[in-house]
Design a protein around this motif. Structure first.
Motif, PDB file in Angstrom:
ATOM      1  N   THR A 129       0.840  -1.338  -0.049  1.00 17.29           N
ATOM      2  CA  THR A 129      -0.009   0.162  -0.097  1.00 17.29           C
ATOM      3  C   THR A 129       0.953   1.314  -0.072  1.00 17.29           C
ATOM      4  O   THR A 129       1.870   1.299   0.720  1.00 17.29           O
ATOM      5  N   ARG A 130       0.645   2.180  -0.784  1.00 17.54           N
ATOM      6  CA  ARG A 130       1.416   3.527  -1.076  1.00 17.54           C
ATOM      7  C   ARG A 130       0.661   4.711  -0.698  1.00 17.54           C
ATOM      8  O   ARG A 130      -0.692   4.677  -1.013  1.00 17.54           O
ATOM      9  N   ARG A 131       1.017   5.520   0.003  1.00 13.27           N
ATOM     10  CA  ARG A 131       0.450   6.766   0.064  1.00 13.27           C
ATOM     11  C   ARG A 131       0.673   7.562  -1.187  1.00 13.27           C
ATOM     12  O   ARG A 131       1.458   7.826  -1.632  1.00 13.27           O
ATOM     13  N   VAL A 132      -0.400   8.203  -1.635  1.00 11.26           N
ATOM     14  CA  VAL A 132      -0.507   9.120  -2.667  1.00 11.26           C
ATOM     15  C   VAL A 132      -1.364  10.379  -2.274  1.00 11.26           C
ATOM     16  O   VAL A 132      -2.014  10.518  -1.280  1.00 11.26           O
ATOM     17  N   ARG A 133      -1.233  11.465  -3.073  1.00 11.44           N
ATOM     18  CA  ARG A 133      -2.023  12.668  -2.723  1.00 11.44           C
ATOM     19  C   ARG A 133      -3.435  12.095  -2.577  1.00 11.44           C
ATOM     20  O   ARG A 133      -4.213  11.758  -3.667  1.00 11.44           O
ATOM     21  N   GLY A 134      -4.241  12.569  -1.482  1.00 11.08           N
ATOM     22  CA  GLY A 134      -5.372  12.310  -1.244  1.00 11.08           C
ATOM     23  C   GLY A 134      -5.928  10.908  -0.950  1.00 11.08           C
ATOM     24  O   GLY A 134      -7.134  10.591  -0.764  1.00 11.08           O
ATOM     25  N   GLY A 135      -4.973  10.176  -0.377  1.00 11.21           N
ATOM     26  CA  GLY A 135      -5.145   8.585   0.081  1.00 11.21           C
ATOM     27  C   GLY A 135      -4.132   7.728  -0.076  1.00 11.21           C
ATOM     28  O   GLY A 135      -3.035   8.189  -0.124  1.00 11.21           O
ATOM     29  N   THR A 136      -4.620   6.586  -0.267  1.00 12.38           N
ATOM     30  CA  THR A 136      -3.709   5.757  -0.456  1.00 12.38           C
ATOM     31  C   THR A 136      -3.960   4.519  -1.757  1.00 12.38           C
ATOM     32  O   THR A 136      -5.132   4.622  -2.070  1.00 12.38           O
ATOM     33  N   GLU A 137      -3.161   3.861  -2.343  1.00 12.59           N
ATOM     34  CA  GLU A 137      -3.212   3.091  -3.246  1.00 12.59           C
ATOM     35  C   GLU A 137      -2.881   1.700  -2.969  1.00 12.59           C
ATOM     36  O   GLU A 137      -1.565   1.570  -2.561  1.00 12.59           O
ATOM     37  N   GLN A 138      -3.638   0.639  -3.276  1.00 12.57           N
ATOM     38  CA  GLN A 138      -3.169  -0.784  -3.191  1.00 12.57           C
ATOM     39  C   GLN A 138      -2.645  -1.259  -4.240  1.00 12.57           C
ATOM     40  O   GLN A 138      -3.195  -1.443  -5.488  1.00 12.57           O
ATOM     41  N   TYR A 139      -1.609  -2.090  -4.366  1.00 11.71           N
ATOM     42  CA  TYR A 139      -0.844  -2.884  -5.447  1.00 11.71           C
ATOM     43  C   TYR A 139      -1.370  -4.099  -5.037  1.00 11.71           C
ATOM     44  O   TYR A 139      -0.938  -4.706  -3.859  1.00 11.71           O
ATOM     45  N   PHE A 140      -1.984  -5.048  -6.300  1.00 11.71           N
ATOM     46  CA  PHE A 140      -2.177  -6.350  -6.148  1.00 11.71           C
ATOM     47  C   PHE A 140      -1.021  -7.442  -6.993  1.00 11.71           C
ATOM     48  O   PHE A 140      -0.635  -6.616  -8.133  1.00 11.71           O
ATOM     49  N   ALA A 141      -0.615  -8.291  -6.470  1.00 12.33           N
ATOM     50  CA  ALA A 141       0.146  -9.121  -7.177  1.00 12.33           C
ATOM     51  C   ALA A 141      -0.306 -10.525  -7.280  1.00 12.33           C
ATOM     52  O   ALA A 141      -1.188 -11.135  -6.520  1.00 12.33           O
ATOM     53  N   LEU A 142       0.183 -11.401  -8.263  1.00 11.50           N
ATOM     54  CA  LEU A 142      -0.252 -12.853  -8.305  1.00 11.50           C
ATOM     55  C   LEU A 142       0.532 -13.300  -7.119  1.00 11.50           C
ATOM     56  O   LEU A 142       1.890 -12.960  -6.421  1.00 11.50           O
ATOM     57  N   VAL A 143      -0.046 -14.473  -6.397  1.00 12.71           N
ATOM     58  CA  VAL A 143       0.756 -15.171  -5.403  1.00 12.71           C
ATOM     59  C   VAL A 143       1.603 -15.962  -5.735  1.00 12.71           C
ATOM     60  O   VAL A 143       2.200 -16.581  -5.104  1.00 12.71           O
ATOM     61  N   SER A 144       1.909 -16.135  -6.921  1.00 15.53           N
ATOM     62  CA  SER A 144       2.984 -16.969  -7.519  1.00 15.53           C
ATOM     63  C   SER A 144       3.615 -16.524  -8.948  1.00 15.53           C
ATOM     64  O   SER A 144       2.729 -16.017  -9.570  1.00 15.53           O
ATOM     65  N   HIS A 145       4.753 -16.709  -9.440  1.00 10.96           N
ATOM     66  CA  HIS A 145       4.981 -16.392 -10.694  1.00 10.96           C
ATOM     67  C   HIS A 145       4.872 -17.366 -11.813  1.00 10.96           C
ATOM     68  O   HIS A 145       4.908 -16.954 -12.871  1.00 10.96           O
ATOM     69  N   GLY A 146       4.214 -18.466 -11.389  1.00 11.55           N
ATOM     70  CA  GLY A 146       3.445 -19.084 -12.464  1.00 11.55           C
ATOM     71  C   GLY A 146       2.390 -20.317 -11.881  1.00 11.55           C
ATOM     72  O   GLY A 146       2.534 -20.321 -10.667  1.00 11.55           O
ATOM     73  N   PHE A 147       1.722 -20.605 -12.975  1.00 11.44           N
ATOM     74  CA  PHE A 147       0.668 -21.464 -12.394  1.00 11.44           C
ATOM     75  C   PHE A 147       0.874 -22.704 -13.056  1.00 11.44           C
ATOM     76  O   PHE A 147       1.290 -23.088 -14.086  1.00 11.44           O
ATOM     77  N   LYS A 148       0.515 -24.106 -12.395  1.00 15.28           N
ATOM     78  CA  LYS A 148       0.402 -25.361 -13.108  1.00 15.28           C
ATOM     79  C   LYS A 148      -0.715 -26.068 -12.595  1.00 15.28           C
ATOM     80  O   LYS A 148      -1.098 -26.182 -11.520  1.00 15.28           O
ATOM     81  N   LEU A 149      -1.085 -26.933 -13.602  1.00 17.96           N
ATOM     82  CA  LEU A 149      -2.197 -27.766 -13.384  1.00 17.96           C
ATOM     83  C   LEU A 149      -1.910 -29.047 -12.422  1.00 17.96           C
ATOM     84  O   LEU A 149      -1.092 -29.752 -12.718  1.00 17.96           O
ATOM     85  N   HIS A 150      -2.686 -29.350 -11.365  1.00 15.52           N
ATOM     86  CA  HIS A 150      -2.783 -30.423 -10.783  1.00 15.52           C
ATOM     87  C   HIS A 150      -3.017 -31.802 -11.457  1.00 15.52           C
ATOM     88  O   HIS A 150      -3.858 -31.734 -12.319  1.00 15.52           O
ATOM     89  N   GLU A 151      -2.317 -32.683 -11.238  1.00 17.85           N
ATOM     90  CA  GLU A 151      -2.422 -33.889 -12.195  1.00 17.85           C
ATOM     91  C   GLU A 151      -3.571 -34.601 -12.050  1.00 17.85           C
ATOM     92  O   GLU A 151      -4.165 -35.167 -12.918  1.00 17.85           O
TER      93      GLU A 151
END
Length: 200
Positions: A93-115
């Protein structure tokens, strides 16, 4: 096909991300997909595109709304679905003029299907079809379907080669490059074998 939903804030009611005990990661750190909630979340075209955008870097709701051409409220709803499925997290979360901004990211750099996932290659094939853009003149593009008659040993050797090729590092020059997709699939084909021709 878009879902008509009222604007929803991306933050869960308690302000923290949803953590699921059933989440698995492989030895490379890829999130292993196996729950219906995960596949439902990724199966929506807007959320699929959003995940591809977040592969580049974390982003705010405003940034996602601008790049995807949608309202901030709609983007907030889809981010919430991805978070509840355990695919996206609040990274900072970053402070910006007038409030805060939330940054969202993937939980993992890649996904894989379960067998044992109920969905299979069709999930990846449908995802690739949803991403494909018409080729422009002179643009690199190649799609082909071939059938090979292989022994079990030959098939496993080819599988190993394809896995190694798909795991190779790829260029990540976002400033100068354009996104391309690579779909690699080796599968048993439903092609009947003719018996030897005994002649007249």
């Amino acid at each position: 096909m878009a879902e008509d939903q009222p604007p929803v804030d991306a933050s869960p009611a308690n302000g923290s991300d949803v953590h699921r005990d059933e989440q698995l990661h492989d030895e490379q750190g890829h999130l292993v997909l196996r729950s219906p909630e995960q596949f439902k979340a990724l199966g929506h075209p807007v959320r699929h595109r959003m995940v591809n955008v977040l592969r580049q870097r974390p982003a705010t709701l405003r940034q996602l709304a601008e790049v995807l051409g949608m309202s901030k409220g709609t983007i907030g709803y889809h981010v919430r679905v991805l978070r509840e499925a355990g695919l996206v997290r609040l990274s900072e979360t970053r402070r910006v003029r007038g409030g805060t901004e939330q940054y969202f990211a993937l939980v993992s750099h890649g996904f894989k299907l379960h067998e044992d996932a109920a969905v299979g290659q069709e999930f990846l094939i449908n995802a690739a079809l949803g991403e494909m853009l018409p080729s422009r003149p002179g643009q690199a593009s190649h799609t082909a379907l071939r059938h090979l008659w292989l022994t079990d040993t030959e098939a496993h050797a080819l599988e190993a080669r394809l896995r190694a090729m798909a795991a190779e590092p790829h260029p990540t020059d976002l400033a100068n490059g354009e996104p391309y997709g690579l779909l690699v699939s080796l599968f048993r084909a439903d092609v009947p074998n003719l018996p030897p021709d005994e002649g007249p």
